[in-house]
Scaffold this motif. Structure first.
Motif, PDB file in Angstrom:
ATOM      1  N   LEU A 137      40.155  36.803  26.322  1.00 36.59           N
ATOM      2  CA  LEU A 137      39.821  35.681  27.207  1.00 36.59           C
ATOM      3  C   LEU A 137      40.686  35.171  28.410  1.00 36.59           C
ATOM      4  O   LEU A 137      40.122  34.975  29.390  1.00 36.59           O
ATOM      5  CB  LEU A 137      39.646  34.553  26.244  1.00 36.59           C
ATOM      6  CG  LEU A 137      38.459  34.643  25.102  1.00 36.59           C
ATOM      7  CD1 LEU A 137      38.846  33.471  24.083  1.00 36.59           C
ATOM      8  CD2 LEU A 137      37.253  34.518  25.656  1.00 36.59           C
ATOM      9  N   MET A 138      41.947  35.365  28.073  1.00 39.52           N
ATOM     10  CA  MET A 138      42.779  35.016  29.211  1.00 39.52           C
ATOM     11  C   MET A 138      42.907  36.011  30.303  1.00 39.52           C
ATOM     12  O   MET A 138      42.911  35.573  31.488  1.00 39.52           O
ATOM     13  CB  MET A 138      44.233  34.816  28.572  1.00 39.52           C
ATOM     14  CG  MET A 138      44.386  33.559  27.716  1.00 39.52           C
ATOM     15  SD  MET A 138      45.838  33.240  26.868  1.00 39.52           S
ATOM     16  CE  MET A 138      46.782  32.480  28.185  1.00 39.52           C
ATOM     17  N   LEU A 139      42.890  37.260  30.063  1.00 37.69           N
ATOM     18  CA  LEU A 139      42.958  38.272  31.065  1.00 37.69           C
ATOM     19  C   LEU A 139      41.327  38.179  31.771  1.00 37.69           C
ATOM     20  O   LEU A 139      41.600  38.237  32.944  1.00 37.69           O
ATOM     21  CB  LEU A 139      43.207  39.432  30.508  1.00 37.69           C
ATOM     22  CG  LEU A 139      44.637  39.961  29.803  1.00 37.69           C
ATOM     23  CD1 LEU A 139      44.450  41.175  29.005  1.00 37.69           C
ATOM     24  CD2 LEU A 139      45.564  40.225  30.936  1.00 37.69           C
ATOM     25  N   ARG A 140      40.364  37.929  31.172  1.00 34.71           N
ATOM     26  CA  ARG A 140      39.321  37.921  32.011  1.00 34.71           C
ATOM     27  C   ARG A 140      39.222  36.607  32.796  1.00 34.71           C
ATOM     28  O   ARG A 140      38.805  36.838  33.939  1.00 34.71           O
ATOM     29  CB  ARG A 140      38.117  37.741  30.807  1.00 34.71           C
ATOM     30  CG  ARG A 140      36.793  37.690  31.505  1.00 34.71           C
ATOM     31  CD  ARG A 140      35.655  37.458  30.418  1.00 34.71           C
ATOM     32  NE  ARG A 140      35.317  38.637  29.621  1.00 34.71           N
ATOM     33  CZ  ARG A 140      35.088  38.594  28.509  1.00 34.71           C
ATOM     34  NH1 ARG A 140      34.962  37.539  27.600  1.00 34.71           N
ATOM     35  NH2 ARG A 140      34.928  39.729  27.711  1.00 34.71           N
ATOM     36  N   HIS A 141      39.809  35.594  32.281  1.00 31.64           N
ATOM     37  CA  HIS A 141      39.831  34.449  33.195  1.00 31.64           C
ATOM     38  C   HIS A 141      40.757  34.747  34.407  1.00 31.64           C
ATOM     39  O   HIS A 141      40.320  34.314  35.710  1.00 31.64           O
ATOM     40  CB  HIS A 141      40.230  33.192  32.237  1.00 31.64           C
ATOM     41  CG  HIS A 141      40.451  31.908  33.254  1.00 31.64           C
ATOM     42  ND1 HIS A 141      39.030  31.090  33.433  1.00 31.64           N
ATOM     43  CD2 HIS A 141      41.428  30.995  33.672  1.00 31.64           C
ATOM     44  CE1 HIS A 141      39.345  30.170  34.228  1.00 31.64           C
ATOM     45  NE2 HIS A 141      40.834  30.091  34.241  1.00 31.64           N
ATOM     46  N   ALA A 142      42.011  35.156  34.128  1.00 34.03           N
ATOM     47  CA  ALA A 142      42.949  35.550  35.300  1.00 34.03           C
ATOM     48  C   ALA A 142      41.959  36.412  36.402  1.00 34.03           C
ATOM     49  O   ALA A 142      42.266  36.216  37.411  1.00 34.03           O
ATOM     50  CB  ALA A 142      44.154  36.293  34.625  1.00 34.03           C
ATOM     51  N   PHE A 143      41.726  37.647  35.960  1.00 35.32           N
ATOM     52  CA  PHE A 143      41.353  38.422  36.784  1.00 35.32           C
ATOM     53  C   PHE A 143      39.662  38.447  37.472  1.00 35.32           C
ATOM     54  O   PHE A 143      39.627  38.496  38.528  1.00 35.32           O
ATOM     55  CB  PHE A 143      41.045  39.787  36.393  1.00 35.32           C
ATOM     56  CG  PHE A 143      42.541  40.685  36.112  1.00 35.32           C
ATOM     57  CD1 PHE A 143      43.252  40.883  36.959  1.00 35.32           C
ATOM     58  CD2 PHE A 143      42.957  40.839  34.784  1.00 35.32           C
ATOM     59  CE1 PHE A 143      44.503  41.544  36.825  1.00 35.32           C
ATOM     60  CE2 PHE A 143      44.253  41.343  34.517  1.00 35.32           C
ATOM     61  CZ  PHE A 143      45.013  41.751  35.759  1.00 35.32           C
ATOM     62  N   GLU A 144      39.017  37.642  36.892  1.00 37.55           N
ATOM     63  CA  GLU A 144      37.426  37.614  37.119  1.00 37.55           C
ATOM     64  C   GLU A 144      37.393  35.872  37.489  1.00 37.55           C
ATOM     65  O   GLU A 144      36.277  36.106  38.299  1.00 37.55           O
ATOM     66  CB  GLU A 144      36.573  37.917  35.732  1.00 37.55           C
ATOM     67  CG  GLU A 144      36.830  39.428  35.606  1.00 37.55           C
ATOM     68  CD  GLU A 144      35.903  39.634  34.162  1.00 37.55           C
ATOM     69  OE1 GLU A 144      34.925  38.922  34.005  1.00 37.55           O
ATOM     70  OE2 GLU A 144      36.030  40.870  33.792  1.00 37.55           O
ATOM     71  N   THR A 145      38.116  35.234  37.243  1.00 40.73           N
ATOM     72  CA  THR A 145      37.832  33.657  37.733  1.00 40.73           C
ATOM     73  C   THR A 145      38.807  33.467  38.735  1.00 40.73           C
ATOM     74  O   THR A 145      38.454  33.149  39.788  1.00 40.73           O
ATOM     75  CB  THR A 145      37.840  32.648  36.666  1.00 40.73           C
ATOM     76  OG1 THR A 145      36.916  32.861  35.592  1.00 40.73           O
ATOM     77  CG2 THR A 145      37.685  31.180  37.245  1.00 40.73           C
ATOM     78  N   TRP A 146      39.985  33.572  38.561  1.00 40.40           N
ATOM     79  CA  TRP A 146      41.185  33.462  39.353  1.00 40.40           C
ATOM     80  C   TRP A 146      41.374  34.687  40.556  1.00 40.40           C
ATOM     81  O   TRP A 146      41.520  34.290  41.802  1.00 40.40           O
ATOM     82  CB  TRP A 146      42.553  33.374  38.914  1.00 40.40           C
ATOM     83  CG  TRP A 146      42.585  32.030  38.173  1.00 40.40           C
ATOM     84  CD1 TRP A 146      42.097  30.716  38.232  1.00 40.40           C
ATOM     85  CD2 TRP A 146      43.702  31.787  37.000  1.00 40.40           C
ATOM     86  NE1 TRP A 146      42.491  29.848  37.425  1.00 40.40           N
ATOM     87  CE2 TRP A 146      43.768  30.557  36.862  1.00 40.40           C
ATOM     88  CE3 TRP A 146      44.688  32.536  36.704  1.00 40.40           C
ATOM     89  CZ2 TRP A 146      44.368  29.792  35.620  1.00 40.40           C
ATOM     90  CZ3 TRP A 146      45.383  31.985  35.846  1.00 40.40           C
ATOM     91  CH2 TRP A 146      45.329  30.670  35.354  1.00 40.40           C
ATOM     92  N   GLY A 147      41.112  36.004  40.101  1.00 41.08           N
ATOM     93  CA  GLY A 147      40.957  37.050  40.999  1.00 41.08           C
ATOM     94  C   GLY A 147      42.611  37.464  41.143  1.00 41.08           C
ATOM     95  O   GLY A 147      43.029  37.891  42.422  1.00 41.08           O
ATOM     96  N   TRP A 201      42.197  46.479  35.071  1.00 43.49           N
ATOM     97  CA  TRP A 201      41.655  45.422  34.480  1.00 43.49           C
ATOM     98  C   TRP A 201      40.327  46.100  33.903  1.00 43.49           C
ATOM     99  O   TRP A 201      40.095  45.935  32.797  1.00 43.49           O
ATOM    100  CB  TRP A 201      41.474  44.108  35.197  1.00 43.49           C
ATOM    101  CG  TRP A 201      40.359  43.331  34.314  1.00 43.49           C
ATOM    102  CD1 TRP A 201      39.079  42.752  34.860  1.00 43.49           C
ATOM    103  CD2 TRP A 201      40.553  42.811  33.288  1.00 43.49           C
ATOM    104  NE1 TRP A 201      38.760  41.896  34.350  1.00 43.49           N
ATOM    105  CE2 TRP A 201      39.330  41.963  33.077  1.00 43.49           C
ATOM    106  CE3 TRP A 201      41.394  43.219  32.110  1.00 43.49           C
ATOM    107  CZ2 TRP A 201      39.057  41.401  31.858  1.00 43.49           C
ATOM    108  CZ3 TRP A 201      41.322  42.319  30.983  1.00 43.49           C
ATOM    109  CH2 TRP A 201      39.988  41.510  30.708  1.00 43.49           C
ATOM    110  N   PRO A 202      39.473  46.793  34.780  1.00 45.64           N
ATOM    111  CA  PRO A 202      38.291  47.322  34.126  1.00 45.64           C
ATOM    112  C   PRO A 202      38.521  48.118  32.834  1.00 45.64           C
ATOM    113  O   PRO A 202      37.740  47.920  31.862  1.00 45.64           O
ATOM    114  CB  PRO A 202      37.515  47.911  35.319  1.00 45.64           C
ATOM    115  CG  PRO A 202      38.091  47.386  36.225  1.00 45.64           C
ATOM    116  CD  PRO A 202      39.479  47.190  35.932  1.00 45.64           C
ATOM    117  N   ALA A 203      39.459  49.019  32.788  1.00 44.64           N
ATOM    118  CA  ALA A 203      39.707  49.815  31.817  1.00 44.64           C
ATOM    119  C   ALA A 203      40.004  48.974  30.641  1.00 44.64           C
ATOM    120  O   ALA A 203      39.982  49.541  29.605  1.00 44.64           O
ATOM    121  CB  ALA A 203      40.589  51.104  32.246  1.00 44.64           C
TER     122      ALA A 203
END
Length: 223
Positions: A137-147, A201-203
């Motif tokens: 959840l945290m990594l997804r937020h960092a990479f996909e919401t914050w970029g 991140w995708p992998a």
């Protein structure tokens, strides 16, 4: 600074840390402290009050985004984690380089790099898959919401259990800072630094999603 958010998963919900979590966090931290040898976890309600107040001050200063970790099956608060070491790279290049706050409105700014740290779980929540989904959840937020371009993690170099957990996430070991600081036991310790980059991140996401799916798969009764 990033605004507080709720992050929802199947087994865990991350809520913005607040004073309403103090007593439940103190109870969670008091279950069994044998796994906190290398992790600074407050003991008792008064210590937890200081812990939460310090975290809220760090959030107000734009240095951190702390969460209470809540188990979804029963709503129990089972630990805490946070984004910290928020770094902003916008604007002209400065020399010497140094961490700086965001340009413009701090309430709408998002970081270019961040660290996940301050993570601990009650004994009863360890090994249940909650930590894996929390990191997803945290990594997804960092990479996909914050970029962000990079998410970092660190551990006492002697803490082989935490280091193995970080490596299972798919993070890459950047190196060990030898004789980096003092540990909780007063001994001078090294610190192992890990990171995940945006191109990785995708992998990493695919691996974490598969792990979470396996950990949360319902048990099938024997015939």
């Amino acid at each position: 600074m990033p605004i507080p958010v709720f992050l929802h998963g199947r087994s865990v919900r991350l809520e913005p840390l607040g004073e309403q979590h103090i007593e439940a966090l103190a109870a969670a931290a008091g279950e069994d402290r044998s796994s906190f040898l290398f992790t600074p976890v407050p003991s008792g309600v008064e210590a937890m009050k200081r812990y939460v107040h310090d975290a809220l001050e760090a959030r107000a200063a734009g240095r951190a985004l702390p969460f209470a970790t809540v188990r979804t099956t029963d709503g129990a608060v089972v630990g805490s984690t946070r984004f910290c070491e928020l770094d902003y790279w916008q604007g002209p290049v400065q020399w010497p380089p140094a961490p700086r706050g965001p340009l413009g409105d701090p309430l709408t700014a998002v970081p270019d790099a961040a660290e996940i740290g301050g993570t601990w779980l009650a004994a009863g929540a360890q090994g249940t898959g909650i930590n894996t989904e929390t990191k997803l959840l945290m990594l997804r937020h960092a990479f996909e919401t914050w970029g962000v371009r990079r998410v970092s993690l660190r551990a006492d170099a002697r803490n082989l259990r935490s280091r193995a957990a970080i490596e299972r996430l798919g993070a890459v070991l950047d190196g060990v800072h030898r004789a980096h600081t003092r540990g909780l036991d007063g001994m001078v310790r090294g610190t192992a630094f890990y990171s995940v980059l945006d191109e990785e991140w995708p992998a990493v996401r695919d691996g974490l999603e598969k792990r979470v799916g396996r950990q949360l798969r319902p048990l099938v009764p024997a015939a």
